[in-house]
Design a protein around this motif. Sequence first.
Motif, PDB file in Angstrom:
ATOM      1  N   LEU A  51      -6.148 -24.009 -44.613  1.00 45.25           N
ATOM      2  CA  LEU A  51      -5.226 -23.113 -43.913  1.00 45.25           C
ATOM      3  C   LEU A  51      -5.568 -23.041 -42.426  1.00 45.25           C
ATOM      4  O   LEU A  51      -4.666 -23.021 -41.575  1.00 45.25           O
ATOM      5  N   GLN A  52      -6.854 -23.021 -42.121  1.00 44.14           N
ATOM      6  CA  GLN A  52      -7.267 -23.018 -40.714  1.00 44.14           C
ATOM      7  C   GLN A  52      -6.805 -24.286 -40.009  1.00 44.14           C
ATOM      8  O   GLN A  52      -6.269 -24.235 -38.888  1.00 44.14           O
ATOM      9  N   ARG A  53      -7.015 -25.418 -40.652  1.00 46.81           N
ATOM     10  CA  ARG A  53      -6.614 -26.685 -40.047  1.00 46.81           C
ATOM     11  C   ARG A  53      -5.095 -26.781 -39.914  1.00 46.81           C
ATOM     12  O   ARG A  53      -4.575 -27.284 -38.909  1.00 46.81           O
ATOM     13  N   LEU A  54      -4.371 -26.294 -40.911  1.00 43.71           N
ATOM     14  CA  LEU A  54      -2.906 -26.330 -40.842  1.00 43.71           C
ATOM     15  C   LEU A  54      -2.415 -25.463 -39.686  1.00 43.71           C
ATOM     16  O   LEU A  54      -1.503 -25.868 -38.947  1.00 43.71           O
ATOM     17  N   ALA A  55      -3.014 -24.308 -39.509  1.00 42.49           N
ATOM     18  CA  ALA A  55      -2.637 -23.443 -38.388  1.00 42.49           C
ATOM     19  C   ALA A  55      -2.921 -24.129 -37.064  1.00 42.49           C
ATOM     20  O   ALA A  55      -2.113 -24.070 -36.124  1.00 42.49           O
ATOM     21  N   PRO A  88     -15.806 -16.895 -38.501  1.00 40.81           N
ATOM     22  CA  PRO A  88     -15.686 -17.202 -37.066  1.00 40.81           C
ATOM     23  C   PRO A  88     -14.548 -18.152 -36.741  1.00 40.81           C
ATOM     24  O   PRO A  88     -13.944 -18.056 -35.666  1.00 40.81           O
ATOM     25  N   GLU A  89     -14.216 -19.061 -37.653  1.00 43.51           N
ATOM     26  CA  GLU A  89     -13.125 -19.999 -37.394  1.00 43.51           C
ATOM     27  C   GLU A  89     -11.775 -19.291 -37.451  1.00 43.51           C
ATOM     28  O   GLU A  89     -10.903 -19.526 -36.610  1.00 43.51           O
ATOM     29  N   THR A  90     -11.598 -18.429 -38.422  1.00 41.27           N
ATOM     30  CA  THR A  90     -10.357 -17.661 -38.520  1.00 41.27           C
ATOM     31  C   THR A  90     -10.177 -16.771 -37.293  1.00 41.27           C
ATOM     32  O   THR A  90      -9.088 -16.699 -36.709  1.00 41.27           O
ATOM     33  N   LEU A  91     -11.251 -16.105 -36.891  1.00 38.56           N
ATOM     34  CA  LEU A  91     -11.195 -15.243 -35.711  1.00 38.56           C
ATOM     35  C   LEU A  91     -10.950 -16.060 -34.451  1.00 38.56           C
ATOM     36  O   LEU A  91     -10.160 -15.670 -33.583  1.00 38.56           O
ATOM     37  N   GLY A  92     -11.619 -17.208 -34.356  1.00 40.58           N
ATOM     38  CA  GLY A  92     -11.446 -18.063 -33.187  1.00 40.58           C
ATOM     39  C   GLY A  92     -10.044 -18.621 -33.082  1.00 40.58           C
ATOM     40  O   GLY A  92      -9.464 -18.667 -31.986  1.00 40.58           O
ATOM     41  N   LEU A  93      -9.483 -19.046 -34.203  1.00 43.92           N
ATOM     42  CA  LEU A  93      -8.112 -19.567 -34.197  1.00 43.92           C
ATOM     43  C   LEU A  93      -7.116 -18.472 -33.815  1.00 43.92           C
ATOM     44  O   LEU A  93      -6.179 -18.716 -33.055  1.00 43.92           O
ATOM     45  N   SER A  94      -7.320 -17.275 -34.339  1.00 45.69           N
ATOM     46  CA  SER A  94      -6.436 -16.161 -33.994  1.00 45.69           C
ATOM     47  C   SER A  94      -6.510 -15.886 -32.503  1.00 45.69           C
ATOM     48  O   SER A  94      -5.480 -15.693 -31.839  1.00 45.69           O
ATOM     49  N   GLY A  95      -7.736 -15.882 -31.973  1.00 42.80           N
ATOM     50  CA  GLY A  95      -7.897 -15.701 -30.533  1.00 42.80           C
ATOM     51  C   GLY A  95      -7.202 -16.785 -29.745  1.00 42.80           C
ATOM     52  O   GLY A  95      -6.554 -16.525 -28.726  1.00 42.80           O
ATOM     53  N   SER A  96      -7.326 -18.018 -30.223  1.00 47.34           N
ATOM     54  CA  SER A  96      -6.717 -19.151 -29.528  1.00 47.34           C
ATOM     55  C   SER A  96      -5.196 -19.060 -29.516  1.00 47.34           C
ATOM     56  O   SER A  96      -4.550 -19.343 -28.496  1.00 47.34           O
ATOM     57  N   ASP A 112      -4.967  -9.208 -24.377  1.00 46.54           N
ATOM     58  CA  ASP A 112      -5.871  -8.209 -24.949  1.00 46.54           C
ATOM     59  C   ASP A 112      -6.168  -8.506 -26.421  1.00 46.54           C
ATOM     60  O   ASP A 112      -7.299  -8.307 -26.890  1.00 46.54           O
ATOM     61  N   LYS A 113      -5.157  -8.975 -27.165  1.00 46.69           N
ATOM     62  CA  LYS A 113      -5.388  -9.327 -28.564  1.00 46.69           C
ATOM     63  C   LYS A 113      -6.328 -10.527 -28.675  1.00 46.69           C
ATOM     64  O   LYS A 113      -7.194 -10.570 -29.562  1.00 46.69           O
ATOM     65  N   ALA A 114      -6.139 -11.497 -27.794  1.00 48.21           N
ATOM     66  CA  ALA A 114      -7.014 -12.673 -27.800  1.00 48.21           C
ATOM     67  C   ALA A 114      -8.458 -12.249 -27.541  1.00 48.21           C
ATOM     68  O   ALA A 114      -9.393 -12.702 -28.229  1.00 48.21           O
ATOM     69  N   ILE A 115      -8.651 -11.382 -26.563  1.00 46.97           N
ATOM     70  CA  ILE A 115      -9.996 -10.882 -26.256  1.00 46.97           C
ATOM     71  C   ILE A 115     -10.578 -10.155 -27.460  1.00 46.97           C
ATOM     72  O   ILE A 115     -11.760 -10.322 -27.801  1.00 46.97           O
ATOM     73  N   TRP A 116      -9.752  -9.359 -28.149  1.00 47.64           N
ATOM     74  CA  TRP A 116     -10.231  -8.615 -29.312  1.00 47.64           C
ATOM     75  C   TRP A 116     -10.753  -9.557 -30.397  1.00 47.64           C
ATOM     76  O   TRP A 116     -11.838  -9.339 -30.958  1.00 47.64           O
ATOM     77  N   PHE A 117      -9.986 -10.598 -30.700  1.00 47.05           N
ATOM     78  CA  PHE A 117     -10.394 -11.525 -31.762  1.00 47.05           C
ATOM     79  C   PHE A 117     -11.648 -12.305 -31.367  1.00 47.05           C
ATOM     80  O   PHE A 117     -12.570 -12.462 -32.175  1.00 47.05           O
ATOM     81  N   TYR A 118     -11.685 -12.809 -30.140  1.00 44.46           N
ATOM     82  CA  TYR A 118     -12.878 -13.547 -29.710  1.00 44.46           C
ATOM     83  C   TYR A 118     -14.097 -12.627 -29.655  1.00 44.46           C
ATOM     84  O   TYR A 118     -15.215 -13.040 -30.004  1.00 44.46           O
ATOM     85  N   ASP A 119     -13.900 -11.400 -29.215  1.00 41.32           N
ATOM     86  CA  ASP A 119     -14.997 -10.442 -29.139  1.00 41.32           C
ATOM     87  C   ASP A 119     -15.547 -10.149 -30.534  1.00 41.32           C
ATOM     88  O   ASP A 119     -16.771 -10.118 -30.742  1.00 41.32           O
ATOM     89  N   ARG A 120     -14.655  -9.945 -31.487  1.00 41.31           N
ATOM     90  CA  ARG A 120     -15.088  -9.689 -32.867  1.00 41.31           C
ATOM     91  C   ARG A 120     -15.858 -10.892 -33.413  1.00 41.31           C
ATOM     92  O   ARG A 120     -16.917 -10.748 -34.027  1.00 41.31           O
ATOM     93  N   GLY A 121     -15.330 -12.084 -33.180  1.00 36.20           N
ATOM     94  CA  GLY A 121     -15.996 -13.288 -33.667  1.00 36.20           C
ATOM     95  C   GLY A 121     -17.373 -13.471 -33.065  1.00 36.20           C
ATOM     96  O   GLY A 121     -18.336 -13.818 -33.760  1.00 36.20           O
ATOM     97  N   ASN A 130     -16.310 -18.833 -30.109  1.00 39.33           N
ATOM     98  CA  ASN A 130     -15.726 -17.528 -29.789  1.00 39.33           C
ATOM     99  C   ASN A 130     -16.279 -17.005 -28.472  1.00 39.33           C
ATOM    100  O   ASN A 130     -15.558 -16.411 -27.670  1.00 39.33           O
ATOM    101  N   GLY A 131     -17.571 -17.216 -28.246  1.00 38.88           N
ATOM    102  CA  GLY A 131     -18.206 -16.707 -27.040  1.00 38.88           C
ATOM    103  C   GLY A 131     -17.662 -17.309 -25.767  1.00 38.88           C
ATOM    104  O   GLY A 131     -17.382 -16.590 -24.796  1.00 38.88           O
ATOM    105  N   ILE A 132     -17.484 -18.632 -25.743  1.00 34.29           N
ATOM    106  CA  ILE A 132     -17.048 -19.283 -24.512  1.00 34.29           C
ATOM    107  C   ILE A 132     -15.609 -18.900 -24.185  1.00 34.29           C
ATOM    108  O   ILE A 132     -15.241 -18.752 -23.008  1.00 34.29           O
ATOM    109  N   ASN A 133     -14.795 -18.701 -25.206  1.00 33.49           N
ATOM    110  CA  ASN A 133     -13.420 -18.267 -24.959  1.00 33.49           C
ATOM    111  C   ASN A 133     -13.368 -16.807 -24.535  1.00 33.49           C
ATOM    112  O   ASN A 133     -12.534 -16.428 -23.697  1.00 33.49           O
ATOM    113  N   LEU A 134     -14.254 -15.992 -25.093  1.00 29.49           N
ATOM    114  CA  LEU A 134     -14.328 -14.602 -24.665  1.00 29.49           C
ATOM    115  C   LEU A 134     -14.736 -14.520 -23.193  1.00 29.49           C
ATOM    116  O   LEU A 134     -14.148 -13.756 -22.421  1.00 29.49           O
ATOM    117  N   ALA A 135     -15.730 -15.317 -22.802  1.00 28.03           N
ATOM    118  CA  ALA A 135     -16.167 -15.338 -21.401  1.00 28.03           C
ATOM    119  C   ALA A 135     -15.017 -15.742 -20.482  1.00 28.03           C
ATOM    120  O   ALA A 135     -14.805 -15.132 -19.423  1.00 28.03           O
TER     121      ALA A 135
END
Length: 246
Positions: A51-55, A88-96, A112-121, A130-135
Amino acid sequence: MTVQINYSEHPDSLSALIAHAEILKNRKDFVRAREVFERAIELNPGDTFLLQRLALVTYKSQLPDPLDALQKSLKILSVLDPAKSSDPETLGLSGSIYKKLYEETKDEAFLDKAIWFYDRGFSLTKNHYNGINLAFLCLVKAANEEKKTAASTYYTRSVFINESIISICINLIIAPDFKVRNDKEYIYETLAQAYLGLGQNHEVIKLIPTINEISKGHFDLDVFHEQNSKIIDALVKLKKMHPDLG
């Protein structure tokens, strides 16, 4: 070397389907990759990785248009309940996906939603992706802020996270099991982008030969170079808005 899979011999081989889809993904043939991942999900419904890869390949295909593809990807991921997930992959994909929605629409709510997901991850797993995208998104947020105090807060956070990412990546690289990891290129690319976010371009230049050597194809390199341009643009914008930051 081109890898050919004979489906007449392995018509229902899940591993063969996944291997073929990964090859298509790395070639940026996202439409065909999506078809193969969909076939794999028919064999193994509800599988998190599939599902992650399909998304991923769905939003990368940008079909029928970028916004529609992103919304379809969110629907695919909804099965995994991203807001409550600790994967972390689900959270990272959601952030992306939300990051891309922000880039398409410039709607700060998506940022703001992207930051929330990356921050949680990143908070849950200290995952470098997740960290590099949050930064990066904290840097974007800083560059968008007209008030210096708010911009400084986001920029300071971006710097702190980039420094943490450098430490995380270096520790991964020097670990005994690093040679057998299948994500070595992403770790080096993340390290380079953390240096770039700190303005340490000389460190980035040192890493480029290694990144080019271990890359698996166009997919990771194109994403790497595209993201580098965005980091540089955000730094330039921040500097224009607040000359004493960045």
